[in-house]
Design a protein around this motif. Structure first.
Motif, PDB file in Angstrom:
ATOM      1  N   ILE A 216     -14.034  -2.655  -2.751  1.00  0.00           N
ATOM      2  CA  ILE A 216     -12.745  -2.232  -3.319  1.00  0.00           C
ATOM      3  C   ILE A 216     -11.599  -3.146  -2.894  1.00  0.00           C
ATOM      4  CG2 ILE A 216     -13.389   0.163  -3.647  1.00  0.00           C
ATOM      5  CD1 ILE A 216     -12.123   0.800  -0.952  1.00  0.00           C
ATOM      6  N   GLY A 217     -11.911  -4.382  -2.624  1.00  0.00           N
ATOM      7  CA  GLY A 217     -10.871  -5.345  -2.286  1.00  0.00           C
ATOM      8  C   GLY A 217     -10.852  -5.668  -0.806  1.00  0.00           C
ATOM      9  N   GLN A 218     -10.405  -6.875  -0.516  1.00  0.00           N
ATOM     10  CA  GLN A 218     -10.359  -7.345   0.855  1.00  0.00           C
ATOM     11  C   GLN A 218      -8.921  -7.624   1.276  1.00  0.00           C
ATOM     12  OE1 GLN A 218     -13.816 -10.134  -0.265  1.00  0.00           O
ATOM     13  NE2 GLN A 218     -13.970 -10.003   1.956  1.00  0.00           N
ATOM     14  N   THR A 219      -8.713  -7.680   2.570  1.00  0.00           N
ATOM     15  CA  THR A 219      -7.371  -7.823   3.103  1.00  0.00           C
ATOM     16  C   THR A 219      -7.277  -9.037   4.025  1.00  0.00           C
ATOM     17  OG1 THR A 219      -7.911  -6.338   4.945  1.00  0.00           O
ATOM     18  CG2 THR A 219      -6.937  -5.348   2.980  1.00  0.00           C
ATOM     19  N   LEU A 220      -6.053  -9.486   4.216  1.00  0.00           N
ATOM     20  CA  LEU A 220      -5.786 -10.654   5.048  1.00  0.00           C
ATOM     21  C   LEU A 220      -5.800 -10.271   6.524  1.00  0.00           C
ATOM     22  CD1 LEU A 220      -4.885 -13.665   5.018  1.00  0.00           C
ATOM     23  CD2 LEU A 220      -2.524 -12.835   4.964  1.00  0.00           C
ATOM     24  N   GLU A 221      -6.448 -11.109   7.332  1.00  0.00           N
ATOM     25  CA  GLU A 221      -6.465 -10.911   8.772  1.00  0.00           C
ATOM     26  C   GLU A 221      -6.067 -12.207   9.465  1.00  0.00           C
ATOM     27  OE1 GLU A 221     -10.323  -9.534   9.895  1.00  0.00           O
ATOM     28  OE2 GLU A 221      -9.902  -7.455   9.373  1.00  0.00           O
ATOM     29  N   GLY A 222      -5.374 -12.084  10.592  1.00  0.00           N
ATOM     30  CA  GLY A 222      -4.964 -13.268  11.338  1.00  0.00           C
ATOM     31  C   GLY A 222      -3.659 -13.007  12.057  1.00  0.00           C
ATOM     32  N   GLU A 223      -3.440 -13.708  13.154  1.00  0.00           N
ATOM     33  CA  GLU A 223      -2.229 -13.538  13.944  1.00  0.00           C
ATOM     34  C   GLU A 223      -1.269 -14.689  13.704  1.00  0.00           C
ATOM     35  OE1 GLU A 223      -3.220 -13.132  18.030  1.00  0.00           O
ATOM     36  OE2 GLU A 223      -4.578 -11.435  17.727  1.00  0.00           O
ATOM     37  N   GLY A 224       0.027 -14.372  13.794  1.00  0.00           N
ATOM     38  CA  GLY A 224       1.049 -15.407  13.698  1.00  0.00           C
ATOM     39  C   GLY A 224       1.105 -16.089  12.356  1.00  0.00           C
ATOM     40  N   LEU A 225       0.855 -15.344  11.291  1.00  0.00           N
ATOM     41  CA  LEU A 225       0.834 -15.927   9.948  1.00  0.00           C
ATOM     42  C   LEU A 225       2.232 -16.249   9.447  1.00  0.00           C
ATOM     43  CD1 LEU A 225      -1.778 -13.533   8.316  1.00  0.00           C
ATOM     44  CD2 LEU A 225      -2.153 -15.913   8.961  1.00  0.00           C
ATOM     45  N   PRO A 226       2.349 -17.206   8.519  1.00  0.00           N
ATOM     46  CA  PRO A 226       3.638 -17.433   7.864  1.00  0.00           C
ATOM     47  C   PRO A 226       4.068 -16.198   7.063  1.00  0.00           C
ATOM     48  CG  PRO A 226       2.143 -19.283   7.503  1.00  0.00           C
ATOM     49  CD  PRO A 226       1.327 -18.171   8.108  1.00  0.00           C
ATOM     50  N   VAL A 227       5.234 -16.268   6.454  1.00  0.00           N
ATOM     51  CA  VAL A 227       5.772 -15.158   5.666  1.00  0.00           C
ATOM     52  C   VAL A 227       4.786 -14.764   4.572  1.00  0.00           C
ATOM     53  CG1 VAL A 227       7.585 -14.513   4.014  1.00  0.00           C
ATOM     54  CG2 VAL A 227       8.180 -15.723   6.126  1.00  0.00           C
ATOM     55  N   LEU A 228       4.618 -13.440   4.397  1.00  0.00           N
ATOM     56  CA  LEU A 228       3.694 -12.928   3.398  1.00  0.00           C
ATOM     57  C   LEU A 228       4.419 -12.573   2.104  1.00  0.00           C
ATOM     58  CD1 LEU A 228       1.451 -10.539   5.542  1.00  0.00           C
ATOM     59  CD2 LEU A 228       1.178 -12.994   5.124  1.00  0.00           C
ATOM     60  N   ASP A 229       3.667 -12.626   1.018  1.00  0.00           N
ATOM     61  CA  ASP A 229       4.120 -12.142  -0.288  1.00  0.00           C
ATOM     62  C   ASP A 229       3.188 -10.990  -0.636  1.00  0.00           C
ATOM     63  OD1 ASP A 229       4.967 -11.657  -2.822  1.00  0.00           O
ATOM     64  OD2 ASP A 229       4.385 -13.594  -3.659  1.00  0.00           O
ATOM     65  N   GLY A 230       3.608  -9.781  -0.297  1.00  0.00           N
ATOM     66  CA  GLY A 230       2.702  -8.655  -0.433  1.00  0.00           C
ATOM     67  C   GLY A 230       1.634  -8.728   0.640  1.00  0.00           C
ATOM     68  N   ARG A 231       0.376  -8.855   0.217  1.00  0.00           N
ATOM     69  CA  ARG A 231      -0.726  -8.873   1.175  1.00  0.00           C
ATOM     70  C   ARG A 231      -1.286 -10.271   1.392  1.00  0.00           C
ATOM     71  NH1 ARG A 231      -4.893  -4.578  -0.992  1.00  0.00           N
ATOM     72  NH2 ARG A 231      -4.504  -5.734  -2.918  1.00  0.00           N
ATOM     73  N   LYS A 232      -0.600 -11.290   0.888  1.00  0.00           N
ATOM     74  CA  LYS A 232      -1.094 -12.658   1.031  1.00  0.00           C
ATOM     75  C   LYS A 232       0.004 -13.581   1.557  1.00  0.00           C
ATOM     76  CE  LYS A 232      -4.711 -12.392  -2.501  1.00  0.00           C
ATOM     77  NZ  LYS A 232      -5.403 -13.128  -3.578  1.00  0.00           N
ATOM     78  N   ILE A 233      -0.397 -14.759   1.989  1.00  0.00           N
ATOM     79  CA  ILE A 233       0.562 -15.738   2.496  1.00  0.00           C
ATOM     80  C   ILE A 233       1.375 -16.287   1.326  1.00  0.00           C
ATOM     81  CG2 ILE A 233       0.833 -17.956   3.671  1.00  0.00           C
ATOM     82  CD1 ILE A 233      -1.871 -17.366   5.058  1.00  0.00           C
TER      83      ILE A 233
END
Length: 443
Positions: free
Chosen positions: A376-393
């Motif tokens: 049913i869909g996957q999600t973003l994981e990771g620390e210290g990411l750049p600014v997100l647009d919704g659920r993605k970078i």
């Protein structure tokens, strides 16, 4: 057929040993030389070819087909690989029926497009079988670039950067490179170890080092990479999986479809991968179809794919839906899971039917299940990411993120379809933009 097929529970070896090779044989057997010439002869070689526009990597399709038609498949392969270094894999898994082949003039005129995907496979396989790598590294620039993620986006970015003369170090969490190409695509689409063979071939460009067991936030920090490397590309994909939101979903027998597919892809003997008698797959994308079809191929008696919207809203193409149906998968639409029943392990899953506005109708459906796969869909994981647009970078048209000297592409980045071919295009284009910035040519 073995009586084990009809036994309840999750178990390996439901089919006779001899059946598995045929079950997991190549979905689209390769064209031979004569078949390729016949298929190529159907192309009109359009000047303003709509198939090129429909290709996310902008391959000059009429040119490579003409090169096949004139007996120069290696030249055709170079035409393809110049734009899409993973053209062999994309020829196998790209939904050509909704991209280049749907746009084909033959499709519009006759309902039967030129076999673009199979011709692309013919050309790239012909070249790679000889061990030929048609590209060489440019003059060394002295720049070192970190790529995080060895999936299609990361590898395409790394290869283009190496061609341009940069040194690249790829960091990946898995023990093998390839990302979803290696771990997330149905075994019958890429048999015979093709994913790793393509990676080995790609790395012949030189200048690319791969380090395994390193994930963003677990062994790799973005700030640390920025301090050591001249630029960073994030191609980390989507590692998390959404929850069902249904009561009892933590019961034994409920698992992620991506894990099931990965287990099957890495199995030395697919007959030893356990499968239930009654399998339910929840989702409507390619992963859901891959899991459902493979459950059936492993010998599950009843496989039902359940999606919350109508078939016209499924991310899986009509071809993929029809493939599932042809293998005996039942498709149920407009239903959402509400409860997983069972004493410790799943025995039944309950759904409520919903209307087009996703409002419950009060009508329910209960399906026997000893195995449930979530897709049913996957999600973003990771620390210290750049600014997100919704659920993605969040990225711009060149893959630039909100952080200086950091680019991103593939499934983890905003804007594109979650397709292998799109990831390759984004990795390639980000590499070109990184090169311009690093070499001081950024306008």
């Amino acid at each position: 057929m073995s009586s084990d097929v009809f036994q309840p529970g999750v178990m390996p070896g439901r089919l006779p040993a001899a059946a598995y090779e045929a079950q997991f044989s190549d979905l689209h057997p390769a064209l031979d030389g004569h078949e390729a010439l016949v298929a190529a002869d159907r192309c009109y070689f359009c000047h303003d070819a709509p198939c090129i526009t429909a290709c996310p990597t902008d391959i000059d399709i009429p040119l490579f087909i003409r090169q096949i038609a004139t007996g120069t498949p290696d030249a055709a392969a170079k035409t393809i690989l110049t734009q899409n270094i993973m053209g062999g894999m994309c020829a196998r898994v790209c939904p050509t029926e909704t991209l280049c082949e749907e746009a084909c003039v033959r499709e519009a005129a006759e309902g039967k497009p030129v076999l673009i995907g199979q011709l692309q496979r013919y050309a790239t396989d012909h070249l790679q079988a000889q061990g030929i790598h048609p590209f060489s590294r440019g003059a060394t620039t002295g720049k070192r670039i970190a790529v995080v993620g060895a999936g299609p986006a990361g590898l395409a970015c790394a290869h283009r950067l190496a061609m341009l003369g940069h040194d690249v170090v790829v960091h990946d969490a898995r023990p093998k490179p390839g990302g979803l190409n290696e771990y997330g695509i149905a075994a019958y689409k890429t048999p015979d170890g093709f994913a790793q063979a393509e990676v080995d071939w790609l790395l012949k460009i030189g200048g690319i080092e791969i380090k395994h067991g390193l994930a963003l936030g677990d062994g790799v920090k973005l700030d640390g990479l920025r301090a050591v490397y001249d630029a960073v590309f994030l191609g980390i994909g989507l590692a998390g999986v959404n929850a069902l939101g249904a009561e009892g979903e933590d019961k034994d027998g409920v698992s992620d479809a991506v894990d099931f597919i990965a287990e099957l892809r890495q199995a030395s003997d697919v007959a030893q991968v356990p499968i239930g008698r009654d399998v339910v797959v929840i989702g409507g994308g390619m992963t859901a179809v891959d899991a459902a079809v493979q459950a059936k191929l492993l010998g599950a008696l009843n496989v039902t794919l359940v999606y919350r919207r109508g078939r016209d809203r499924m991310n899986a193409s009509v071809f993929e839906q029809d493939l599932a149906a042809s293998k005996g998968v039942r498709i149920v639409t407009h239903a959402v899971p509400v409860a997983v029943h069972g004493n410790g392990a799943v025995r039944e899953i309950e759904f409520e039917y919903v209307d087009d506005a996703m409002q419950g109708t009060g009508q329910t459906l209960k399906l026997a299940a000893d195995q449930v796969f979530k897709a049913i869909g996957q999600t973003l994981e990771g620390e210290g990411l750049p600014v997100l647009d919704g659920r993605k970078i969040k990225v711009d048209a060149n893959g630039r993120t909100s952080v200086d000297d950091v680019w991103a592409g593939g499934d983890c980045a905003s804007g594109g379809d979650d397709l292998t071919v799109t990831a390759v295009a984004e990795g390639r284009d980000a590499a070109e933009d990184m090169h311009r910035v690093l070499m001081g040519d950024d306008g």
